[in-house]
Motif scaffolding. Structure first.
Motif, mmCIF file in Angstrom:
data_model
loop_
_atom_site.group_PDB
_atom_site.id
_atom_site.type_symbol
_atom_site.label_atom_id
_atom_site.label_comp_id
_atom_site.label_asym_id
_atom_site.label_seq_id
_atom_site.Cartn_x
_atom_site.Cartn_y
_atom_site.Cartn_z
ATOM 1 N N MET A 230 0.815 -1.209 0.000
ATOM 2 C CA MET A 230 0.000 0.000 0.000
ATOM 3 C C MET A 230 0.850 1.261 0.000
ATOM 4 O O MET A 230 0.430 2.303 -0.515
ATOM 5 C CB MET A 230 -0.945 0.019 1.210
ATOM 6 C CG MET A 230 -2.113 -0.940 1.104
ATOM 7 S SD MET A 230 -3.306 -0.718 2.442
ATOM 8 C CE MET A 230 -3.987 0.883 2.048
ATOM 9 N N ASN A 231 2.049 1.185 0.571
ATOM 10 C CA ASN A 231 2.929 2.342 0.640
ATOM 11 C C ASN A 231 3.878 2.439 -0.547
ATOM 12 O O ASN A 231 4.655 3.394 -0.644
ATOM 13 C CB ASN A 231 3.726 2.315 1.947
ATOM 14 C CG ASN A 231 2.843 2.601 3.161
ATOM 15 O OD1 ASN A 231 2.011 3.500 3.120
ATOM 16 N ND2 ASN A 231 3.026 1.833 4.228
ATOM 17 N N SER A 232 3.823 1.451 -1.450
ATOM 18 C CA SER A 232 4.639 1.494 -2.658
ATOM 19 C C SER A 232 3.942 2.376 -3.696
ATOM 20 O O SER A 232 2.737 2.651 -3.584
ATOM 21 C CB SER A 232 4.823 0.086 -3.222
ATOM 22 O OG SER A 232 3.578 -0.395 -3.755
ATOM 23 N N PRO A 233 4.654 2.841 -4.728
ATOM 24 C CA PRO A 233 4.005 3.665 -5.771
ATOM 25 C C PRO A 233 2.805 2.966 -6.404
ATOM 26 O O PRO A 233 1.765 3.595 -6.622
ATOM 27 C CB PRO A 233 5.135 3.877 -6.780
ATOM 28 C CG PRO A 233 6.388 3.804 -5.961
ATOM 29 C CD PRO A 233 6.107 2.754 -4.923
ATOM 30 N N GLU A 234 2.941 1.659 -6.681
ATOM 31 C CA GLU A 234 1.820 0.920 -7.283
ATOM 32 C C GLU A 234 0.638 0.835 -6.328
ATOM 33 O O GLU A 234 -0.517 1.028 -6.713
ATOM 34 C CB GLU A 234 2.279 -0.495 -7.655
ATOM 35 C CG GLU A 234 1.170 -1.338 -8.297
ATOM 36 C CD GLU A 234 1.605 -2.768 -8.536
ATOM 37 O OE1 GLU A 234 0.754 -3.594 -8.909
ATOM 38 O OE2 GLU A 234 2.807 -3.083 -8.335
ATOM 39 N N GLY A 235 0.936 0.556 -5.058
ATOM 40 C CA GLY A 235 -0.128 0.441 -4.069
ATOM 41 C C GLY A 235 -0.829 1.759 -3.815
ATOM 42 O O GLY A 235 -2.061 1.815 -3.691
ATOM 43 N N LYS A 236 -0.043 2.845 -3.747
ATOM 44 C CA LYS A 236 -0.653 4.163 -3.518
ATOM 45 C C LYS A 236 -1.586 4.526 -4.664
ATOM 46 O O LYS A 236 -2.659 5.088 -4.452
ATOM 47 C CB LYS A 236 0.446 5.209 -3.365
ATOM 48 C CG LYS A 236 1.172 5.129 -2.023
ATOM 49 C CD LYS A 236 2.244 6.186 -1.909
ATOM 50 C CE LYS A 236 2.944 6.120 -0.559
ATOM 51 N NZ LYS A 236 4.034 7.106 -0.440
ATOM 52 N N LYS A 237 -1.183 4.205 -5.890
ATOM 53 C CA LYS A 237 -2.041 4.494 -7.046
ATOM 54 C C LYS A 237 -3.325 3.693 -6.954
ATOM 55 O O LYS A 237 -4.409 4.190 -7.274
ATOM 56 C CB LYS A 237 -1.306 4.145 -8.339
ATOM 57 C CG LYS A 237 -2.150 4.419 -9.589
ATOM 58 C CD LYS A 237 -1.399 4.030 -10.859
ATOM 59 C CE LYS A 237 -2.286 4.254 -12.080
ATOM 60 N NZ LYS A 237 -1.627 3.824 -13.325
ATOM 61 N N GLN A 238 -3.235 2.443 -6.485
ATOM 62 C CA GLN A 238 -4.409 1.583 -6.403
ATOM 63 C C GLN A 238 -5.358 2.008 -5.310
ATOM 64 O O GLN A 238 -6.577 2.013 -5.504
ATOM 65 C CB GLN A 238 -3.963 0.128 -6.167
ATOM 66 C CG GLN A 238 -5.106 -0.867 -6.088
ATOM 67 C CD GLN A 238 -4.627 -2.279 -5.816
ATOM 68 O OE1 GLN A 238 -3.420 -2.516 -5.645
ATOM 69 N NE2 GLN A 238 -5.535 -3.226 -5.782
ATOM 70 N N PHE A 239 -4.821 2.404 -4.151
ATOM 71 C CA PHE A 239 -5.683 2.618 -2.986
ATOM 72 C C PHE A 239 -5.922 4.076 -2.620
ATOM 73 O O PHE A 239 -6.767 4.365 -1.781
ATOM 74 C CB PHE A 239 -5.109 1.870 -1.770
ATOM 75 C CG PHE A 239 -5.221 0.373 -1.880
ATOM 76 C CD1 PHE A 239 -6.436 -0.258 -1.655
ATOM 77 C CD2 PHE A 239 -4.124 -0.388 -2.227
ATOM 78 C CE1 PHE A 239 -6.545 -1.639 -1.772
ATOM 79 C CE2 PHE A 239 -4.228 -1.767 -2.344
ATOM 80 C CZ PHE A 239 -5.448 -2.393 -2.132
ATOM 81 N N GLU A 240 -5.213 5.010 -3.252
ATOM 82 C CA GLU A 240 -5.424 6.397 -2.919
ATOM 83 C C GLU A 240 -6.807 6.894 -3.331
ATOM 84 O O GLU A 240 -7.257 7.940 -2.890
ATOM 85 C CB GLU A 240 -4.363 7.279 -3.579
ATOM 86 C CG GLU A 240 -4.495 7.371 -5.110
ATOM 87 C CD GLU A 240 -3.408 8.210 -5.745
ATOM 88 O OE1 GLU A 240 -2.575 8.754 -4.988
ATOM 89 O OE2 GLU A 240 -3.384 8.306 -6.983
ATOM 90 N N VAL A 241 -7.476 6.142 -4.188
ATOM 91 C CA VAL A 241 -8.797 6.554 -4.654
ATOM 92 C C VAL A 241 -9.854 6.404 -3.569
ATOM 93 O O VAL A 241 -10.940 6.973 -3.660
ATOM 94 C CB VAL A 241 -9.244 5.742 -5.900
ATOM 95 C CG1 VAL A 241 -8.255 5.924 -7.017
ATOM 96 C CG2 VAL A 241 -9.397 4.261 -5.557
#
Length: 243
Positions: A230-241
Motif C-alpha cells: 500500500m505504501n509502494s508507488p503501485e499500491g498508492k495508485k491503487q488505494f489512494e482513490v
C-alpha cells in the motif's frame, strides 16, 4: 432497503487475518453506531457458533451475509446464524472463457446452498470491468449464470470505469446487496487480470483460505507485506482513490 455494515470495516485486511478487535468488540461498536445487520468474514467463524449467537442476541444484531468462498461448511454455519447469503469476495479470471467457468461454478455452489435457504453472490473489484469480446468480465459472469447474484461494490465499479446506476438498472433482478463507499477517481480496470488457473497453480487463488491454521506471526507477516504494498508507488495508485 436496509443499510448494514461488515466486520471488514473494522480493520480491513487485518480483520481478514483475525488481527485487531475481537468479534464481540466489533459487534458492540456496530450496535453503538446504530446498525442492526452485519456481514461477517470467514475468520469470524473461528469463534464458536453458540458464542456468536449469544453475542448477536446481546447486541441486538443479525447476520445478513458473509464474504467467503461458498463451501458447504460456510453455508451451513451462516444458515445456522440466520444469514441469507454467502458472497464470494473475488476470484481471479482473465477472459470470457474463464468468466463462464466461474459462472458455472457459482451456479453449482448456488444449487448446493438452496436447501439451506442461502443465496450465493459475487463481489467485484475493479478488474472485473476489464473488457473481453465486447463485454466486461462481470457481464460475462452474470450473463452465463442463472443462480448467482451480484453484490456490486459501487466504489470499485466506478473506479473500474462502470457507472453503477446504469449497471444496477441493467441487472435489476440480480442483486443480493450493494457495497457503498466513495472513490475519488476513475482509473479503469487495469491490465488483463491474472488467469484463475495460473493463480491456482501458484497457490494464490485464496490467500486467506487457511488463516485459522496460521500462527499469529505468519498472519502479521502477510499484513506487513500488504501494508508495504500500500505504501509502494503501485499500491498508492491503487488505494489512494478510497476516500
Amino acid at each position: 432497503m436496509k443499510v448494514n455494515i461488515g466486520t471488514y470495516s473494522f480493520g480491513g485486511i487485518a480483520s481478514y487475518l483475525g488481527l485487531g478487535p475481537t468479534l464481540l468488540d466489533k459487534f458492540k461498536t456496530i450496535a453503538s453506531l446504530g446498525f442492526t445487520g452485519v456481514e461477517l468474514l470467514p475468520v469470524d467463524l473461528d469463534n464458536d457458533i453458540e458464542d456468536i449467537k449469544k453475542w448477536l442476541k446481546e447486541t441486538g444484531l443479525e447476520v445478513v451475509s458473509i464474504h467467503a468462498e461458498p463451501t458447504e461448511e460456510i453455508v451451513k454455519k451462516i444458515a445456522e446464524l440466520g444469514g441469507k447469503a454467502v458472497i464470494w469476495a473475488g476470484t481471479p479470471f482473465c477472459n470470457k472463457a474463464e468468466a463462464v467457468e466461474v459462472a458455472h461454478k457459482l451456479d453449482e455452489m448456488a444449487e448446493m446452498a438452496e436447501p439451506y435457504g442461502i443465496k450465493i453472490g459475487y463481489h467485484n473489484h475493479s478488474q472485473e470491468f476489464f473488457m473481453d469480446e465486447g463485454k466486461t468480465l462481470l457481464e460475462h459472469l452474470l450473463d452465463n449464470s442463472t443462480k448467482c447474484y451480484s453484490q456490486l461494490d459501487c466504489g470499485w465499479a466506478q473506479n473500474g470505469g462502470c457507472y453503477p446506476p446504469s449497471f444496477i438498472r441493467r441487472y435489476k433482478n440480480r442483486f443480493v446487496a450493494i457495497h457503498v463507499k466513495e472513490n475519488s477517481k476513475v482509473q479503469g480496470p487495469g491490465p488483463r487480470p491474472a488467469s484463475r488457473h495460473a493463480a491456482e497453480e501458484a497457490g494464490h487463488a485464496n490467500p486467506f483460505a487457511n488463516v485459522k491454521e496460521m500462527p499469529l506471526e505468519e498472519r502479521q507477516k502477510i499484513l506487513d507485506g500488504f501494508n508495504a504494498h500500500m505504501n509502494s508507488p503501485e499500491g498508492k495508485k491503487q488505494f489512494e482513490v478510497q476516500c
